[in-house]
Design a protein around this motif. Structure first.
Motif, PDB file in Angstrom:
ATOM      1  N   GLY A   5       0.847  -1.185   0.000  1.00  0.00           N
ATOM      2  CA  GLY A   5       0.000   0.000   0.000  1.00  0.00           C
ATOM      3  C   GLY A   5       0.878   1.229   0.000  1.00  0.00           C
ATOM      4  O   GLY A   5       1.810   1.322   0.784  1.00  0.00           O
ATOM      5  N   LEU A   6       0.632   2.179  -0.846  1.00  0.00           N
ATOM      6  CA  LEU A   6       1.498   3.342  -1.019  1.00  0.00           C
ATOM      7  C   LEU A   6       0.755   4.604  -0.640  1.00  0.00           C
ATOM      8  O   LEU A   6      -0.345   4.847  -1.105  1.00  0.00           O
ATOM      9  CB  LEU A   6       1.953   3.428  -2.489  1.00  0.00           C
ATOM     10  N   SER A   7       1.392   5.387   0.234  1.00  0.00           N
ATOM     11  CA  SER A   7       0.886   6.731   0.497  1.00  0.00           C
ATOM     12  C   SER A   7       2.020   7.702   0.264  1.00  0.00           C
ATOM     13  O   SER A   7       3.159   7.406   0.562  1.00  0.00           O
ATOM     14  CB  SER A   7       0.377   6.862   1.935  1.00  0.00           C
ATOM     15  N   VAL A   8       1.729   8.844  -0.294  1.00  0.00           N
ATOM     16  CA  VAL A   8       2.742   9.826  -0.645  1.00  0.00           C
ATOM     17  C   VAL A   8       2.520  11.080   0.169  1.00  0.00           C
ATOM     18  O   VAL A   8       1.408  11.585   0.245  1.00  0.00           O
ATOM     19  CB  VAL A   8       2.682  10.165  -2.151  1.00  0.00           C
ATOM     20  N   GLU A   9       3.587  11.567   0.794  1.00  0.00           N
ATOM     21  CA  GLU A   9       3.495  12.794   1.558  1.00  0.00           C
ATOM     22  C   GLU A   9       4.550  13.766   1.073  1.00  0.00           C
ATOM     23  O   GLU A   9       5.584  13.369   0.556  1.00  0.00           O
ATOM     24  CB  GLU A   9       3.704  12.507   3.053  1.00  0.00           C
ATOM     25  N   THR A  10       4.294  15.019   1.257  1.00  0.00           N
ATOM     26  CA  THR A  10       5.240  16.048   0.838  1.00  0.00           C
ATOM     27  C   THR A  10       5.605  16.895   2.033  1.00  0.00           C
ATOM     28  O   THR A  10       4.738  17.363   2.756  1.00  0.00           O
ATOM     29  CB  THR A  10       4.627  16.959  -0.243  1.00  0.00           C
ATOM     30  N   ASP A  11       6.926  17.063   2.270  1.00  0.00           N
ATOM     31  CA  ASP A  11       7.335  17.903   3.393  1.00  0.00           C
ATOM     32  C   ASP A  11       7.440  19.345   2.938  1.00  0.00           C
ATOM     33  O   ASP A  11       7.159  19.686   1.805  1.00  0.00           O
ATOM     34  CB  ASP A  11       8.651  17.396   3.995  1.00  0.00           C
ATOM     35  N   ASN A  12       7.907  20.219   3.861  1.00  0.00           N
ATOM     36  CA  ASN A  12       7.833  21.645   3.557  1.00  0.00           C
ATOM     37  C   ASN A  12       8.921  22.129   2.612  1.00  0.00           C
ATOM     38  O   ASN A  12       8.970  23.305   2.302  1.00  0.00           O
ATOM     39  CB  ASN A  12       7.879  22.468   4.858  1.00  0.00           C
ATOM     40  N   LEU A  13       9.777  21.229   2.157  1.00  0.00           N
ATOM     41  CA  LEU A  13      10.718  21.615   1.104  1.00  0.00           C
ATOM     42  C   LEU A  13      10.314  21.002  -0.231  1.00  0.00           C
ATOM     43  O   LEU A  13      11.056  21.058  -1.194  1.00  0.00           O
ATOM     44  CB  LEU A  13      12.136  21.152   1.463  1.00  0.00           C
ATOM     45  N   GLY A  14       9.147  20.359  -0.245  1.00  0.00           N
ATOM     46  CA  GLY A  14       8.691  19.749  -1.480  1.00  0.00           C
ATOM     47  C   GLY A  14       9.371  18.435  -1.775  1.00  0.00           C
ATOM     48  O   GLY A  14       9.301  17.927  -2.875  1.00  0.00           O
ATOM     49  N   GLY A 288      20.048   9.377  -7.561  1.00  0.00           N
ATOM     50  CA  GLY A 288      19.055  10.324  -8.066  1.00  0.00           C
ATOM     51  C   GLY A 288      18.812  10.242  -9.547  1.00  0.00           C
ATOM     52  O   GLY A 288      18.533  11.250 -10.206  1.00  0.00           O
ATOM     53  N   ARG A 289      18.848   9.033 -10.116  1.00  0.00           N
ATOM     54  CA  ARG A 289      18.665   8.898 -11.563  1.00  0.00           C
ATOM     55  C   ARG A 289      17.219   9.150 -11.982  1.00  0.00           C
ATOM     56  O   ARG A 289      16.952   9.735 -13.032  1.00  0.00           O
ATOM     57  CB  ARG A 289      19.062   7.492 -12.013  1.00  0.00           C
ATOM     58  N   THR A 290      16.263   8.692 -11.165  1.00  0.00           N
ATOM     59  CA  THR A 290      14.842   8.841 -11.501  1.00  0.00           C
ATOM     60  C   THR A 290      14.070   9.223 -10.237  1.00  0.00           C
ATOM     61  O   THR A 290      13.236   8.438  -9.756  1.00  0.00           O
ATOM     62  CB  THR A 290      14.273   7.539 -12.086  1.00  0.00           C
ATOM     63  N   PRO A 291      14.321  10.386  -9.685  1.00  0.00           N
ATOM     64  CA  PRO A 291      13.674  10.759  -8.411  1.00  0.00           C
ATOM     65  C   PRO A 291      12.160  10.913  -8.562  1.00  0.00           C
ATOM     66  O   PRO A 291      11.659  11.308  -9.615  1.00  0.00           O
ATOM     67  CB  PRO A 291      14.338  12.087  -8.064  1.00  0.00           C
ATOM     68  N   PHE A 292      11.449  10.620  -7.486  1.00  0.00           N
ATOM     69  CA  PHE A 292      10.000  10.780  -7.490  1.00  0.00           C
ATOM     70  C   PHE A 292       9.604  12.259  -7.493  1.00  0.00           C
ATOM     71  O   PHE A 292       8.517  12.619  -7.925  1.00  0.00           O
ATOM     72  CB  PHE A 292       9.388  10.104  -6.268  1.00  0.00           C
ATOM     73  N   ALA A 293      10.486  13.095  -6.966  1.00  0.00           N
ATOM     74  CA  ALA A 293      10.230  14.543  -6.942  1.00  0.00           C
ATOM     75  C   ALA A 293      11.561  15.260  -6.834  1.00  0.00           C
ATOM     76  O   ALA A 293      12.567  14.676  -6.434  1.00  0.00           O
ATOM     77  CB  ALA A 293       9.328  14.900  -5.764  1.00  0.00           C
ATOM     78  N   SER A 294      11.586  16.530  -7.192  1.00  0.00           N
ATOM     79  CA  SER A 294      12.810  17.307  -7.032  1.00  0.00           C
ATOM     80  C   SER A 294      13.184  17.324  -5.553  1.00  0.00           C
ATOM     81  O   SER A 294      12.331  17.345  -4.672  1.00  0.00           O
ATOM     82  CB  SER A 294      12.599  18.734  -7.532  1.00  0.00           C
ATOM     83  N   GLY A 295      14.458  17.285  -5.275  1.00  0.00           N
ATOM     84  CA  GLY A 295      14.909  17.238  -3.891  1.00  0.00           C
ATOM     85  C   GLY A 295      15.145  15.831  -3.390  1.00  0.00           C
ATOM     86  O   GLY A 295      15.578  15.645  -2.263  1.00  0.00           O
ATOM     87  N   GLN A 296      14.894  14.820  -4.212  1.00  0.00           N
ATOM     88  CA  GLN A 296      15.155  13.452  -3.800  1.00  0.00           C
ATOM     89  C   GLN A 296      16.277  12.827  -4.616  1.00  0.00           C
ATOM     90  O   GLN A 296      16.304  11.615  -4.831  1.00  0.00           O
ATOM     91  CB  GLN A 296      13.892  12.606  -3.936  1.00  0.00           C
ATOM     92  N   ASN A 297      17.206  13.664  -5.016  1.00  0.00           N
ATOM     93  CA  ASN A 297      18.279  13.206  -5.882  1.00  0.00           C
ATOM     94  C   ASN A 297      19.654  13.489  -5.278  1.00  0.00           C
ATOM     95  O   ASN A 297      20.605  13.818  -5.966  1.00  0.00           O
ATOM     96  CB  ASN A 297      18.166  13.864  -7.259  1.00  0.00           C
ATOM     97  N   ASN A 298      19.734  13.345  -3.944  1.00  0.00           N
ATOM     98  CA  ASN A 298      20.983  13.622  -3.242  1.00  0.00           C
ATOM     99  C   ASN A 298      21.817  12.346  -3.088  1.00  0.00           C
ATOM    100  O   ASN A 298      21.346  11.247  -3.362  1.00  0.00           O
ATOM    101  CB  ASN A 298      20.661  14.217  -1.873  1.00  0.00           C
ATOM    102  N   GLY A 299      23.038  12.519  -2.606  1.00  0.00           N
ATOM    103  CA  GLY A 299      23.891  11.358  -2.375  1.00  0.00           C
ATOM    104  C   GLY A 299      23.534  10.641  -1.093  1.00  0.00           C
ATOM    105  O   GLY A 299      23.068   9.508  -1.095  1.00  0.00           O
ATOM    106  N   ILE A 300      23.745  11.319   0.038  1.00  0.00           N
ATOM    107  CA  ILE A 300      23.398  10.796   1.358  1.00  0.00           C
ATOM    108  C   ILE A 300      22.471  11.779   2.031  1.00  0.00           C
ATOM    109  O   ILE A 300      22.757  12.981   2.072  1.00  0.00           O
ATOM    110  CB  ILE A 300      24.644  10.577   2.233  1.00  0.00           C
ATOM    111  N   GLN A 301      21.365  11.300   2.558  1.00  0.00           N
ATOM    112  CA  GLN A 301      20.448  12.151   3.328  1.00  0.00           C
ATOM    113  C   GLN A 301      20.474  11.740   4.789  1.00  0.00           C
ATOM    114  O   GLN A 301      20.162  10.596   5.128  1.00  0.00           O
ATOM    115  CB  GLN A 301      19.018  12.062   2.806  1.00  0.00           C
ATOM    116  N   ILE A 302      20.856  12.678   5.638  1.00  0.00           N
ATOM    117  CA  ILE A 302      20.774  12.516   7.087  1.00  0.00           C
ATOM    118  C   ILE A 302      19.474  13.190   7.487  1.00  0.00           C
ATOM    119  O   ILE A 302      19.383  14.405   7.597  1.00  0.00           O
ATOM    120  CB  ILE A 302      21.988  13.152   7.781  1.00  0.00           C
TER     121      ILE A 302
END
Length: 475
Positions: A5-14, A288-302
């Motif tokens: 089951g998939l739900s998609v949420e967007t944070d305040n940076l999109g 980040g070859r095919t990100p679901f949205a801009s901002g999801q194409n980073n190397g490492i996310q802390i």
């Protein structure tokens, strides 16, 4: 197979995040049960009594373990229910090709973990992209999944396909995953988290995922993140049918010595890891070859709720930020090589940050398209930027502050437009050792008080009269 089951949420940076939850088995499948006997019966081979098994390292060839199996799981068996499997047992998976595998209710102990290992060669698990997973653990504790059971094969377990390649889910905790190749997953390669639901046992304060060790794995060609550890929404939680609920904490996570390549989103993403988190020694290539949205194409996310250390990583060709830090504010990021990022080398923002500050020390950042280090972290008491090498940022700015509210100490950094001025031994071919004529040698501040007492190659700092600038100490 399981349905996702998939739900998609967007944070305040999109930056769109996904919360995936497994909703059970929808196809009726026959379950092959373990049968304990003295010889092969119904495809299950019984060795020594459960709890009386060992894996002995061969002294003449440490890469060739001598495996003493409690059980052998045949290729026809898609589910193992460990309710009657004793702590210390060894589950051997024979070489060859097979479908998806679900491990449930395995309960080892800290002294006697249950071990799952390949035997006789390489094992390949394959599931369709529409399947929920290819390899899953459910309600398991104190176990190790190891792909080093055959000599000369680095990745003895191969997980191919599935929406999530490999997932440690449904209240699983205290586990080690090593020497696994994961590829061609529709979403995450290796996932470790239990998303919160209306079941209170899944929520913060009731369940904590502990002792997560993910190392020496190869994750590539995924639709989403390579590694997805912990929930992304630590502060605000997630909305479910019974209201807003908070995700569980992750304590004592180590993600190290892994390789990720050509992942759809971040190579490594860690959230809700409130203490004891270390991300180190990893190589992250072309995330980040095919990100679901801009901002999801980073190397490492802390991510939110994550503290601890991020060091000695090599991050190459991230379309977004090399490292993005949204953590607790007690984060130390050092000795990383961040090369050719499509946005900033390092980006820091404050979400839920009660800690004293972000510390960026002795990193080497080369040719980011925007800033070297970008600080949007306005609520952090103090940002620290010391001993970093920042070469040819596209914006021309080595350290950018979002506003005057950002508090930062900047000192002993080296900036230049030409990488050749650093005088590495062979930068184009990845030899980042310094020549004796490098201007970085003995030019940095003493950062031993921060715990930075070794370099990218794990050599001791300092080696000369002073600390060197950048991720490598001259020897």
């Amino acid at each position: 197979m399981a349905v996702v089951g998939l739900s998609v949420e967007t944070d305040n940076l999109g930056m769109r995040k996904r919360n995936y939850t497994m909703r059970g088995i929808t196809a009726i499948m026959a379950m092959a049960l373990f049968t304990m006997c003295a010889k092969k019966t119904a495809g299950v081979e019984t060795g020594k009594p459960a709890g009386d098994t060992t894996i002995v390292i061969n002294p003449t060839n440490p890469t060739d373990p001598i495996i003493d199996c409690t059980y052998t799981v045949p290729a026809s068996q898609w589910q193992v229910d460990g309710a009657k499997i004793a702590a210390g047992s060894v589950l051997c998976i024979p070489a060859g090709k097979r479908g998806a595998l679900l491990l449930k209710n395995l309960k080892g102990t800290a002294d006697k973990p249950i071990i799952i290992i390949n035997k006789g060669g390489q094992v390949t698990f394959t599931a369709a992209a529409s399947a929920g997973y290819t390899f899953k653990t459910q309600n398991c504790q104190y176990f190790k999944i190891m792909g080093n059971g055959a000599p000369g094969i680095k990745y003895g377990l191969v997980v191919n396909g599935g929406n999530i390649g490999m997932t440690m889910d449904d209240l699983s905790s205290d586990f080690e995953i090593q020497n696994i190749e994961v590829r061609n997953s529709g979403f995450a390669g290796i996932m470790a988290k239990t998303d919160p639901t209306c079941d209170v046992t899944t929520q913060r304060g009731h369940f904590t995922m502990k002792n997560v060790f993910l190392h020496d794995n190869y994750v590539h060609k995924t639709g989403g993140e390579g590694f997805y550890v912990g929930n992304s929404f630590y502060k605000d939680g997630v909305s479910v049918a019974c209201g807003n609920v908070l995700p569980h904490d992750v304590v004592n996570a180590r993600i190290y010595n892994n390789i990720t390549d050509s992942t759809g989103c971040e190579g490594i993403q860690v959230g809700s890891a409130v203490s004891g988190c270390e991300i180190y020694g990893n190589t992250v290539k072309s995330p980040g070859r095919t990100p679901f949205a801009s901002g999801q194409n980073n190397g490492i996310q802390i991510g939110e709720g994550t503290g601890g250390k991020c060091y000695n990583n090599l991050i190459k060709n991230a379309p977004g930020n090399g490292i993005i830090v949204l953590g607790l504010g007690d984060n130390l990021v050092f000795n990383n090589y961040i090369l050719n990022s499509g946005d900033n080398g390092i980006f820091a923002d404050s979400r839920y940050t009660p800690g004293p500050g972000f510390r960026f020390i002795n990193n080497t950042i080369v040719a980011p398209a925007s800033d070297g280090i970008k600080l949007d972290s306005e609520t952090i008491p103090m940002n620290t930027v010391i001993n970093n090498v920042i070469i040819n940022p596209g914006s021309g700015t080595a350290v950018f502050k979002k506003s005057s509210i950002v508090k930062v100490t900047v000192s002993y950094n080296y900036t230049n437009k030409d990488i050749n001025t650093c005088r590495f031994i062979d930068y184009p071919n990845g030899d980042f050792h310094l020549q004796s004529s490098s201007p970085l040698i003995n030019a940095g501040a003493d950062v031993s008080s921060y715990g930075v007492v070794f370099d990218f190659y794990n050599s001791t700092r300092p080696s000369g009269n002073g600390f060197d600038i950048g991720a490598t100490e001259f020897k």
